[in-house]
Design a protein around this motif. Structure first.
Motif, PDB file in Angstrom:
ATOM      1  N   VAL A  22      39.938  43.625  39.723  1.00  7.33           N
ATOM      2  CA  VAL A  22      38.730  42.986  39.184  1.00  7.33           C
ATOM      3  C   VAL A  22      38.424  43.524  37.786  1.00  7.33           C
ATOM      4  O   VAL A  22      38.159  42.752  36.861  1.00  7.33           O
ATOM      5  CB  VAL A  22      37.525  43.198  40.125  1.00  7.33           C
ATOM      6  N   GLU A  23      38.477  44.834  37.634  1.00  3.40           N
ATOM      7  CA  GLU A  23      38.204  45.439  36.321  1.00  3.40           C
ATOM      8  C   GLU A  23      39.250  45.016  35.299  1.00  3.40           C
ATOM      9  O   GLU A  23      38.925  44.733  34.141  1.00  3.40           O
ATOM     10  CB  GLU A  23      38.168  46.965  36.443  1.00  3.40           C
ATOM     11  N   SER A  25      41.099  42.207  35.330  1.00  4.99           N
ATOM     12  CA  SER A  25      40.925  40.798  34.946  1.00  4.99           C
ATOM     13  C   SER A  25      39.735  40.644  34.003  1.00  4.99           C
ATOM     14  O   SER A  25      39.783  39.839  33.072  1.00  4.99           O
ATOM     15  CB  SER A  25      40.792  39.891  36.169  1.00  4.99           C
ATOM     16  N   ALA A  26      38.688  41.434  34.215  1.00  4.27           N
ATOM     17  CA  ALA A  26      37.514  41.361  33.341  1.00  4.27           C
ATOM     18  C   ALA A  26      37.832  41.823  31.921  1.00  4.27           C
ATOM     19  O   ALA A  26      37.183  41.389  30.963  1.00  4.27           O
ATOM     20  CB  ALA A  26      36.370  42.191  33.915  1.00  4.27           C
ATOM     21  N   SER A  27      38.836  42.662  31.768  1.00  3.91           N
ATOM     22  CA  SER A  27      39.188  43.179  30.441  1.00  3.91           C
ATOM     23  C   SER A  27      40.132  42.260  29.669  1.00  3.91           C
ATOM     24  O   SER A  27      40.423  42.513  28.512  1.00  3.91           O
ATOM     25  CB  SER A  27      39.811  44.572  30.569  1.00  3.91           C
ATOM     26  N   GLN A  32      38.516  35.250  31.753  1.00  2.00           N
ATOM     27  CA  GLN A  32      37.070  35.371  31.965  1.00  2.00           C
ATOM     28  C   GLN A  32      36.532  34.375  32.992  1.00  2.00           C
ATOM     29  O   GLN A  32      35.658  34.704  33.789  1.00  2.00           O
ATOM     30  CB  GLN A  32      36.327  35.258  30.640  1.00  2.00           C
ATOM     31  N   THR A  35      37.475  35.747  36.382  1.00  2.69           N
ATOM     32  CA  THR A  35      36.639  36.900  36.707  1.00  2.69           C
ATOM     33  C   THR A  35      35.246  36.452  37.135  1.00  2.69           C
ATOM     34  O   THR A  35      34.700  36.963  38.124  1.00  2.69           O
ATOM     35  CB  THR A  35      36.555  37.855  35.503  1.00  2.69           C
ATOM     36  N   ILE A  38      35.403  35.008  40.638  1.00  5.86           N
ATOM     37  CA  ILE A  38      35.481  36.065  41.658  1.00  5.86           C
ATOM     38  C   ILE A  38      34.082  36.532  42.027  1.00  5.86           C
ATOM     39  O   ILE A  38      33.746  36.672  43.200  1.00  5.86           O
ATOM     40  CB  ILE A  38      36.323  37.264  41.150  1.00  5.86           C
ATOM     41  N   SER A  39      33.272  36.761  41.022  1.00  7.72           N
ATOM     42  CA  SER A  39      31.895  37.207  41.252  1.00  7.72           C
ATOM     43  C   SER A  39      31.091  36.152  41.991  1.00  7.72           C
ATOM     44  O   SER A  39      30.412  36.439  42.978  1.00  7.72           O
ATOM     45  CB  SER A  39      31.239  37.546  39.909  1.00  7.72           C
ATOM     46  N   GLY A  44      34.679  40.160  44.968  1.00  2.89           N
ATOM     47  CA  GLY A  44      34.885  41.423  44.260  1.00  2.89           C
ATOM     48  C   GLY A  44      35.312  42.559  45.169  1.00  2.89           C
ATOM     49  O   GLY A  44      36.227  43.318  44.850  1.00  2.89           O
ATOM     50  N   GLN A  48      38.828  44.771  45.055  1.00  6.09           N
ATOM     51  CA  GLN A  48      38.716  46.175  44.663  1.00  6.09           C
ATOM     52  C   GLN A  48      39.173  47.082  45.798  1.00  6.09           C
ATOM     53  O   GLN A  48      39.193  48.293  45.653  1.00  6.09           O
ATOM     54  CB  GLN A  48      37.287  46.503  44.243  1.00  6.09           C
ATOM     55  N   ALA A  57      46.452  34.597  38.750  1.00  7.25           N
ATOM     56  CA  ALA A  57      45.140  34.331  38.158  1.00  7.25           C
ATOM     57  C   ALA A  57      45.198  33.188  37.146  1.00  7.25           C
ATOM     58  O   ALA A  57      45.873  33.310  36.122  1.00  7.25           O
ATOM     59  CB  ALA A  57      44.604  35.588  37.477  1.00  7.25           C
TER      60      ALA A  57
END
Length: 154
Positions: A22-23, A25-27, A32, A35, A38-39, A44, A48, A57
């Protein structure tokens, strides 16, 4: 640089990745929409978890291919969105396929996904893998150019 510093730097470069899927993909700027999805879908915690997992993805461009009204309906239905996203997740680490040797992998939700390779690149079902082996602490991400629909899986 001293020998011990070189060894430490080498271990850090080779060592475990600090960021979860998750972290990670967010970076990545082109992931985006994935990500955010997912939320929205409440996945999430799954992504994780210890894993390992492989995520195919969809890029932001892949989400943009979905007609606006359909995309809005999908994002408004967290259960359907969760199923769609779980169709992109496989338990375990999945390496890119070999040329002319296709294989199937089973996602967390939906029918098996077919992995193929040719001189035209790597594919998962109808999606082209545009970036392979983005490593995270609990798995790997392969960015794809199309959102996979579990209802259309072969």
């Amino acid at each position: 640089m001293k020998k011990s510093e070189k060894q430490t730097a080498k271990k850090v470069a080779e060592g475990p990745y600090a960021e979860s899927l998750v972290e990670m993909s967010a970076s990545i700027p082109r992931l985006q929409a994935f990500t955010a999805a997912i939320s929205t879908a409440g996945l999430g915690a799954l992504l994780q978890a210890e894993g390992p997992f492989t995520i195919f993805a969809p890029t932001d461009h892949a989400f943009d291919k979905i007609p606006k009204a359909e995309r809005a309906a999908l994002l408004g239905d967290s259960a359907r969105l969760a199923d769609l996203l779980r169709h992109h997740v496989v338990s375990g680490r999945v390496k890119a396929p070999r040329i002319e040797k296709s294989r199937k992998v089973t996602p967390v939700f939906g029918e098996p996904l077919k992995l193929t390779a040719s001189d035209k690149g790597f594919h998962v079902d109808e999606a082209r893998i545009v970036k392979t082996n983005i490593r995270a602490s609990n798995g790997v991400i392969h960015a794809i150019d199309t959102v996979l629909d579990p209802r259309a899986a072969s």
